[in-house]
Design an enzyme around this catalytic site. Structure first.
Site, short mmCIF file in Angstrom:
data_model
loop_
_atom_site.label_atom_id
_atom_site.label_comp_id
_atom_site.label_asym_id
_atom_site.label_seq_id
_atom_site.Cartn_x
_atom_site.Cartn_y
_atom_site.Cartn_z
N HIS A 7 4.36 4.37 -4.33
CA HIS A 7 2.90 4.27 -4.20
C HIS A 7 2.28 5.66 -4.30
CE1 HIS A 7 -0.90 2.67 -2.28
NE2 HIS A 7 -1.00 3.96 -1.99
N GLU A 8 2.85 6.61 -3.55
CA GLU A 8 2.31 7.98 -3.56
C GLU A 8 2.56 8.65 -4.91
OE1 GLU A 8 0.39 9.32 -1.45
OE2 GLU A 8 0.52 7.74 0.04
N HIS A 25 -0.03 7.83 -7.52
CA HIS A 25 -1.28 8.60 -7.42
C HIS A 25 -1.13 9.93 -8.15
CE1 HIS A 25 -3.33 5.89 -4.79
NE2 HIS A 25 -2.52 6.06 -3.76
#
Length: 217
Positions: free
Chosen positions: A23-24, A27
């Protein structure tokens, strides 16, 4: 009881770590694509979970929640990927795509774990099919939880940043100003049960929709 929880933690470890860390990473990938190399310069654009693991948020908190919830609930977080929105080519517009990349990664991983679960069901029964099946179920649910949670329209969650990107400039500035109160508000919603009441139907709907696509009945 303790042995069962240890087994649950062992099976959940891989889905949880990848759900949180990728998820990170997503980004960071999106930010670099739209002009901000901050995460890349700090070595955070990586599929290596070790670069994103936070000892407390990625390991201790999820393990403790699993332990105290009897294996029925799971939550955690990774080290946030640094994003300098001012360095994006079009900060207000591109903020939407950078923010959406995290939940998008969770949706993709939920589909991947659904495929793992489907394959486990189709394989002849052996020592690996049961752990794979359980891992797939946890992977679907964890990623649906993180996707729905992060899409809530509350800064600094991804949904809050998406809302800031979509709102007119004056409203966007006012809405963004509540970011410093975002986590206290989130905790208040959690402890009052409001967060669960909002999230649970959305998480279950998302998980069931994914399962139906793969025929996981």
């Amino acid at each position: 009881m303790l042995e069962s929880l240890i087994q649950t933690i062992a099976v959940a470890a891989l889905p949880v770590i990848f759900a949180i860390t990728l998820h990170e990473a997503a980004h960071g990938y999106a930010a670099r694509h739209f002009g901000d190399p901050t995460a890349w310069q700090q070595g955070r654009i990586s599929l290596n979970p070790i670069r994103h693991i936070d000892l407390v948020g990625t390991i201790i908190i999820p393990a403790a929640i699993l332990l105290f919830s009897g294996g029925s609930f799971l939550f955690g977080y990774a080290k946030p990927v640094p994003v300098d929105f001012s360095r994006l080519r079009n900060p207000k517009r591109d903020m939407l795509w950078v923010a959406a990349a995290g939940p998008g990664a969770n949706l993709f991983m939920a589909f991947c774990w659904a495929l793992v679960l489907k394959l486990a069901w189709l394989m002849p029964g052996n020592d690996f099919t049961v752990p794979l099946s359980e891992m797939g179920k946890i992977g679907i649910m964890v990623n649906c939880v993180l996707m729905v949670l992060n899409l809530l329209p509350l800064p600094p969650l991804d949904g809050g940043r998406i809302a800031v990107s979509l709102l007119p400039h004056r409203l966007a500035w006012k809405f963004a100003s509540i970011e410093r109160w975002g986590f206290p508000i989130l905790l208040l919603l959690l402890f009052t049960g409001v967060l669960g009441a909002v999230m649970n139907p959305l998480v279950l709907f998302s998980a069931r929709a994914i399962e139906s696509i793969f025929g996981l009945y």
